[in-house]
Scaffold this motif. Structure first.
Motif, mmCIF file in Angstrom:
data_model
loop_
_atom_site.group_PDB
_atom_site.id
_atom_site.type_symbol
_atom_site.label_atom_id
_atom_site.label_comp_id
_atom_site.label_asym_id
_atom_site.label_seq_id
_atom_site.Cartn_x
_atom_site.Cartn_y
_atom_site.Cartn_z
ATOM 1 N N THR A 64 0.800 56.813 -74.569
ATOM 2 C CA THR A 64 0.135 56.092 -75.652
ATOM 3 C C THR A 64 0.394 54.588 -75.570
ATOM 4 O OG1 THR A 64 2.035 56.493 -77.075
ATOM 5 C CG2 THR A 64 0.199 58.067 -77.211
ATOM 6 N N ASP A 65 1.279 54.186 -74.670
ATOM 7 C CA ASP A 65 1.616 52.781 -74.505
ATOM 8 C C ASP A 65 0.345 51.965 -74.279
ATOM 9 O OD1 ASP A 65 2.433 50.254 -73.341
ATOM 10 O OD2 ASP A 65 4.366 51.171 -72.905
ATOM 11 N N LYS A 66 0.214 50.875 -75.000
ATOM 12 C CA LYS A 66 -1.009 50.068 -74.901
ATOM 13 C C LYS A 66 -1.194 49.474 -73.512
ATOM 14 C CE LYS A 66 1.118 45.945 -76.825
ATOM 15 N NZ LYS A 66 1.136 45.000 -77.924
ATOM 16 N N ARG A 106 -4.543 49.348 -71.531
ATOM 17 C CA ARG A 106 -5.049 48.022 -71.188
ATOM 18 C C ARG A 106 -5.418 47.975 -69.705
ATOM 19 N NH1 ARG A 106 -0.777 44.454 -71.979
ATOM 20 N NH2 ARG A 106 -1.068 44.682 -74.200
ATOM 21 N N ALA A 107 -4.559 48.516 -68.857
ATOM 22 C CA ALA A 107 -4.833 48.516 -67.420
ATOM 23 C C ALA A 107 -6.018 49.424 -67.089
ATOM 24 C CB ALA A 107 -3.597 48.958 -66.647
ATOM 25 N N GLY A 108 -6.172 50.510 -67.835
ATOM 26 C CA GLY A 108 -7.284 51.424 -67.611
ATOM 27 C C GLY A 108 -8.561 50.985 -68.289
ATOM 28 N N LEU A 109 -8.459 49.926 -69.091
ATOM 29 C CA LEU A 109 -9.571 49.395 -69.875
ATOM 30 C C LEU A 109 -10.226 50.507 -70.683
ATOM 31 C CD1 LEU A 109 -11.057 46.858 -67.313
ATOM 32 C CD2 LEU A 109 -9.664 46.350 -69.324
ATOM 33 N N PRO A 145 3.790 51.515 -66.727
ATOM 34 C CA PRO A 145 2.548 51.946 -67.372
ATOM 35 C C PRO A 145 1.290 51.273 -66.830
ATOM 36 C CG PRO A 145 3.872 50.625 -68.882
ATOM 37 C CD PRO A 145 4.722 50.898 -67.677
ATOM 38 N N GLY A 146 1.370 50.006 -66.465
ATOM 39 C CA GLY A 146 0.202 49.318 -65.936
ATOM 40 C C GLY A 146 -0.302 49.931 -64.639
ATOM 41 N N ASN A 147 0.629 50.373 -63.788
ATOM 42 C CA ASN A 147 0.217 51.036 -62.547
ATOM 43 C C ASN A 147 -0.526 52.335 -62.844
ATOM 44 O OD1 ASN A 147 1.242 49.141 -60.761
ATOM 45 N ND2 ASN A 147 3.218 50.169 -60.579
ATOM 46 N N THR A 148 0.007 53.118 -63.769
ATOM 47 C CA THR A 148 -0.624 54.391 -64.111
ATOM 48 C C THR A 148 -2.018 54.155 -64.690
ATOM 49 O OG1 THR A 148 1.513 55.450 -64.418
ATOM 50 C CG2 THR A 148 -0.376 56.501 -65.486
ATOM 51 N N GLY A 149 -2.162 53.160 -65.545
ATOM 52 C CA GLY A 149 -3.468 52.842 -66.112
ATOM 53 C C GLY A 149 -4.465 52.412 -65.052
#
Length: 156
Positions: free
Chosen positions: A44-46, A50-53, A16-20
């Motif tokens: 919806t994962d935070k 978070r990564a997309g701010l 998810p962090g990469n996608t954000g």
């Protein structure tokens, strides 16, 4: 729909962090983010947000059930599709990218499957690594580097 805007396309993203982070890059470059299911997380994962701010709300996001759904509904021109793989035949510095470029990245753990790569060998690219100590970059870093290069060429 015929796609006129450039896009980063993530095939079955797992982290998810990469996608954000890639979504944030898409906002910075004013390009679309196309996600092809299934994902290894919920949007919806935070950690995505978070990564997309606080930029995530501005991501021009399109979701597709599978590769065929993407091809049918997004309908990118075949010569506008560029696939990124560790062993691509050309480097990302060689193509004349069109303004409607679609940069396709595979799963973090296994890349793109043979059915996506088949028949697209001429548009399969690699991001060169100068050091022999590393074989790849984090997906978000690679997508950002390639997107900036593609748009530099496409918009010049």
């Amino acid at each position: 729909m015929t796609a006129q805007r450039p896009a980063i396309v993530l095939f079955q993203p797992e982290i998810p962090g990469n996608t954000g982070t890639i979504g944030r890059t898409c906002v910075a470059l004013d390009i679309d983010l196309c996600l092809i299911r299934p994902y290894g997380f919920a949007l919806t994962d935070k950690t995505v947000r978070r990564a997309g701010l606080d930029y995530w709300q501005h991501v021009s996001l399109f979701e597709y059930d599978d590769w065929d759904d993407f091809l049918a509904k997004r309908a990118p021109r075949p010569d506008a599709i560029f696939l990124l793989e560790e062993f691509g035949g050309r480097t990302v510095y060689e193509p004349d990218y069109p303004p409607d470029v679609h940069l396709v990245f595979g799963r973090e753990t296994s890349g793109l499957p043979p059915e996506v790569l088949a028949g697209r060998e001429g548009n399969t690219l690699r991001l060169p690594m100068r050091s022999r100590h590393i074989r790849s970059l984090n997906l978000a870093n690679a997508a950002t580097a390639v997107a900036y290069q593609a748009l530099r060429v496409a918009l010049s």
